[in-house]
Design a protein around this motif. Sequence first.
Motif, PDB file in Angstrom:
ATOM      1  N   THR A   1       0.823  -1.205   0.000  1.00  8.15           N
ATOM      2  CA  THR A   1       0.000   0.000   0.000  1.00  8.15           C
ATOM      3  C   THR A   1       0.854   1.251   0.000  1.00  8.15           C
ATOM      4  O   THR A   1       2.062   1.205   0.200  1.00  8.15           O
ATOM      5  CB  THR A   1      -0.911   0.046   1.247  1.00  8.15           C
ATOM      6  OG1 THR A   1      -0.097   0.147   2.415  1.00  8.15           O
ATOM      7  CG2 THR A   1      -1.816  -1.163   1.336  1.00  8.15           C
TER       8      THR A   1
ATOM      9  N   ALA B   1      -2.237   7.454   2.095  1.00  5.57           N
ATOM     10  CA  ALA B   1      -3.034   8.469   1.406  1.00  5.57           C
ATOM     11  C   ALA B   1      -3.345   9.642   2.323  1.00  5.57           C
ATOM     12  O   ALA B   1      -3.070  10.794   1.979  1.00  5.57           O
ATOM     13  CB  ALA B   1      -4.334   7.859   0.873  1.00  5.57           C
TER      14      ALA B   1
ATOM     15  N   ASN C   1      -6.061   6.031   5.826  1.00  2.00           N
ATOM     16  CA  ASN C   1      -6.516   5.582   4.517  1.00  2.00           C
ATOM     17  C   ASN C   1      -5.261   5.338   3.686  1.00  2.00           C
ATOM     18  O   ASN C   1      -4.352   6.170   3.665  1.00  2.00           O
ATOM     19  CB  ASN C   1      -7.396   6.629   3.831  1.00  2.00           C
ATOM     20  CG  ASN C   1      -8.775   6.693   4.434  1.00  2.00           C
ATOM     21  OD1 ASN C   1      -9.311   5.695   4.910  1.00  2.00           O
ATOM     22  ND2 ASN C   1      -9.363   7.866   4.437  1.00  2.00           N
TER      23      ASN C   1
ATOM     24  N   GLU D   1      -3.786   3.543  -0.185  1.00  2.00           N
ATOM     25  CA  GLU D   1      -4.122   3.088  -1.525  1.00  2.00           C
ATOM     26  C   GLU D   1      -3.282   1.871  -1.847  1.00  2.00           C
ATOM     27  O   GLU D   1      -2.133   1.765  -1.420  1.00  2.00           O
ATOM     28  CB  GLU D   1      -3.834   4.197  -2.535  1.00  2.00           C
ATOM     29  CG  GLU D   1      -4.654   5.444  -2.304  1.00  2.00           C
ATOM     30  CD  GLU D   1      -4.206   6.616  -3.159  1.00  2.00           C
ATOM     31  OE1 GLU D   1      -3.175   6.503  -3.856  1.00  2.00           O
ATOM     32  OE2 GLU D   1      -4.871   7.647  -3.101  1.00  2.00           O
TER      33      GLU D   1
END
Length: 171
Positions: free
Chosen positions: A88, A91, A100, A102
């Motif tokens: 990941t 974000a 969060n 992405e």
Amino acid sequence: MTSLQDKVAEVARAYAPHEHRPLSGYLAAMGGLGVLAASLAAAARISGRPVPERPAVADVALVSIATHKLSRLIAKDAVTSPLRAPFTRYAEPAGAAELNEEVRDSGSSVKHGIGELVTCPFCLAVWVATGLTGGLVLAPRLTRLVATALTATAVSDFLQMAYSMAKEKAE
């Protein structure tokens, strides 16, 4: 002769021609879950531990709340971000010590699928619930102890949020 990976890629293109869907990564994740479940079943059989005919309601409630907390802890907590980092990219903060993230575009369907799995508490819940349920059979005392700590943390989270809301309303 076409390889299985080529066939999966062909199916993925036909399934979602305008968007990349990492079907081979999803297949790997499903295979991993199957291996986990089969391993737990084999361990229960080999150990001779009895599998309850019907789980106790208290165990279902305990494992449910513990599953919620552990799934969110793995998928969203800032402290567990090093576990997600290979799959990941950060974000933004998501409030209440959550992030969060992405999924990285690594070119690997398996890495993409893992990235989606480890950032989704709903997706992780089936893995966590499977592990905790297997734990109730193989090591019930330890599993209940761990699940109790996770459940207490989940309840504490809700109480912290309720306190914050009440404090804001009073001001």
